[in-house]
Design an enzyme around this catalytic site. Structure first.
Site, PDB file in Angstrom:
ATOM      1  N   LYS A 174      97.602  13.924  14.219  1.00 41.09           N
ATOM      2  CA  LYS A 174      97.161  14.063  12.833  1.00 41.09           C
ATOM      3  C   LYS A 174      97.008  12.663  12.258  1.00 41.09           C
ATOM      4  CE  LYS A 174      99.090  14.056   8.894  1.00 41.09           C
ATOM      5  NZ  LYS A 174      98.035  13.277   8.224  1.00 41.09           N
ATOM      6  N   GLU A 249     108.187   4.471  13.413  1.00 43.37           N
ATOM      7  CA  GLU A 249     107.758   3.088  13.142  1.00 43.37           C
ATOM      8  C   GLU A 249     107.478   3.024  11.650  1.00 43.37           C
ATOM      9  OE1 GLU A 249     107.645   0.697  15.328  1.00 43.37           O
ATOM     10  OE2 GLU A 249     107.660   1.767  17.231  1.00 43.37           O
ATOM     11  N   CYS A 282     102.788  -3.573   8.067  1.00 38.77           N
ATOM     12  CA  CYS A 282     104.237  -3.357   8.012  1.00 38.77           C
ATOM     13  C   CYS A 282     105.004  -4.620   8.372  1.00 38.77           C
ATOM     14  CB  CYS A 282     104.610  -2.231   8.960  1.00 38.77           C
ATOM     15  SG  CYS A 282     103.840  -2.432  10.570  1.00 38.77           S
ATOM     16  N   GLU A 382     108.770  -2.772  -0.348  1.00 41.22           N
ATOM     17  CA  GLU A 382     107.550  -3.069   0.398  1.00 41.22           C
ATOM     18  C   GLU A 382     106.381  -2.879  -0.570  1.00 41.22           C
ATOM     19  OE1 GLU A 382     106.122  -0.222   3.330  1.00 41.22           O
ATOM     20  OE2 GLU A 382     105.927  -1.847   4.758  1.00 41.22           O
TER      21      GLU A 382
END
Ligand code: NAD
Length: 493
Positions: A174, A249, A282, A382
């Site tokens: 997906k 992750e 990331c 973040e």
């Protein structure tokens, strides 16, 4: 308007059984340019059933067959490079030259690297000379549900699909509903390469829909997820009832430790890395920790680099950065820039609003804050935009403390000419990866984090092991073992 409403299930493109339409937005214009479907439970079930049915046959193929398939995929991937670049550029806003080189290039690099890793990989290993009748077999984990983000579409997808194919797993992917088109081209590549029906399936959908259906599905053995820490937690909870393996992750808040003896280009390199992909990586080094003796000079260099950084539409060639991916990300980054100002950080470059003369598209100004403390929101969250926070430090000890004082632990960076210090810091920084003095990690190096950055390792031998179950066998008959097939102990020869 591009219409891509079907899903790839059981080796064919099929109409959704319960698909709501979903527009794909061009972030440079804010206009929809394609439409896909968001699948429902029946679509997810059909894809999982196809993967389950194909699993035993695919697990029984030889390592050589799977390696040849990966080589065909690599050739076709290269042949479709421009299609993939155009798709990614349009769906997530990567400037076209960056899409061609880095976004497409990352996928090719991973496929090539996994072909090499598979060649070296032992699916059948002795335990040791002390136990000659013991054998360790690396079995495929089974059916894998894969959920990927929009920021590096081909990078993330190849890091999952290719090792799963290599180890004999079948799968349902997906991709991000925000950037689904490149994934559908990738499905075409796999089809053309001859991936057998059911081995690879693709269902588009969102997190609450197909994402949740996959993570809770009783017939899926493992979820491989890349995305936000928020979604990683939700997936882990939803997967718990079926006790499937969950490989994560997640996000990062990388520290870049710049010492007074760093090379002359260290600061510039750090700023450019932070802004790369419009800050949507990331592993971006978003916290620049600078030793006090070179702090003022570093702030000045960062300001100059940020002010020179061009921002422009994704379809324009050149080395500028593009827009953020979506209205949601735009609003989030704008709010965090304002929070940085409100909490007392010193704005050195950029700031709130769009770049001058721009009134459409999710463009933001490359922004640098100095005099940031590690307690401020912009040092803790973040941001996922081109926003750099510069923090001074007085000693190596203090630098390590600041770097490790974060919920995340993906990549940290060290800039110093002192080799002993570099090695010492590589051990002390709590992260899945430490990159020093601009040296990038080599082919086959594992990518992944600790703490809230996740628990997975993607790439190389480690990336293959993620998709294997370790089976311990005693009473093994080495003289009767099959050495043609990768799994050891089949009846064929
Ligand atoms: P996201 O978590 O919002 O979405 C990622 C994927 O998860 C999408 O496909 C989405 O549909 C799906 N999803 C969302 N909620 C879900 C749920 N509850 N259950 C199941 N699936 C769900 O993240 P994003 O905004 O697409 O991507 C940005 C994030 O990804 C950042 O935090 C970034 O750091 C992270 N990321 C990590 C790595 C890494 O390797 N560590 C690499 C790239 C991106």
């Amino acid at each position: 308007m591009i219409e891509r409403r079907d899903f790839y299930i059981g080796g064919a493109w099929v109409a959704p059984q319960s698909g709501a339409a979903c527009d794909v937005i061009d972030p440079s214009t804010e206009e929809p340019f394609a439409v896909i479907s968001l699948g429902g439970q029946a679509d997810t079930d059909a894809a999982v059933a196809a993967a389950r049915a194909a699993q035993p046959g695919w697990a029984a193929t030889s390592k050589a067959e799977r390696s040849e398939l990966l080589a065909r995929i690599l050739g076709l991937y290269k042949a479709r490079a421009e299609d993939l670049a155009q798709a990614m550029s349009r769906e997530m806003g990567a400037p076209i030259d960056f899409a061609r080189t880095s976004q497409v290039g990352a996928g090719a690099w991973h496929i090539k690297s996994f072909i090499h890793a598979l060649d070296m990989f032992e699916f059948d290993r002795p335990l040791g000379s002390h136990a000659p009748g013991d054998r360790i077999l690396m079995d495929p984990v089974g059916v894998v549900g894969m959920i990927t983000p929009w920021n590096w579409p081909m990078n993330q997808i190849t890091l999952k699909v290719i090792p799963a194919l290599a180890t004999g797993c079948t799968m349902v992917l997906k991709p991000s509903e925000i950037a689904p088109l490149s994934a559908m081209i990738f499905a075409e590549i796999l089809h053309e390469a001859g991936v057998p029906p059911g081995v690879f399936n693709l269902v588009n959908g969102d997190g609450p829909g197909v994402g949740t259906q996959l993570s809770g599905h009783p017939d899926i053995d493992m979820i491989s997820f890349t995305g936000s820490t928020r979604a990683g937690i939700a997936i882990s909870k939803n997967a718990a009832d079926t006790l499937k393996r969950v490989h994560l992750e997640l996000g990062g808040k990388g520290a870049n430790l710049i010492f007074a003896d760093a090379d002359d280009t260290a600061v510039k390199r750090g700023v450019l890395h932070c802004f790369q992909n419009t800050g949507q990586s990331c592993n971006a080094p978003t916290r620049m920790l600078v030793e006090r003796a070179v702090y003022d000079a570093a702030v000045e260099t960062a300001r100059a680099v940020a002010e020179k950084m061009e921002v422009g539409p994704a379809d324009r060639e050149g080395r500028h950065i593009g827009p953020l991916v979506s209205a949601t990300q735009f609003d989030k980054v704008q709010a965090l820039i304002q929070t940085g100002i409100d909490e007392g950080a010193r704005l050195v470059a950029g700031g709130p609003g769009r770049p001058e003369g721009v009134n459409r598209g999710y463009f933001v100004r490359p922004t640098v804050f100095a005099d940031v403390t590690n307690a401020m929101t912009i040092a803790r969250e973040e941001i996922f935009g081109p926003v750099l926070s510069i923090i001074p430090f007085d000693s190596e000890e203090e630098a390590v403390t600041i770097a490790n004082d974060t919920e995340y632990g993906l990549t940290n960076y060290v800039q110093s000419q002192d080799g002993a210090r570099c090695n010492r810091l590589a051990r002390r920084l709590r992260a899945g990866m430490v990159e020093m003095n601009g040296a990038s990690r080599g082919v086959g190096s594992p990518f992944g984090g600790v703490k809230r950055s996740g628990n997975g390792r993607e790439g190389g031998i480690w990336g293959l092991e993620e998709f294997c179950e370790v089976k311990a066998v005693s009473g093994w008959h080495e003289e009767a073992a099959c050495h043609t097939h990768g799994h050891g102990g089949c009846d064929c020869c």
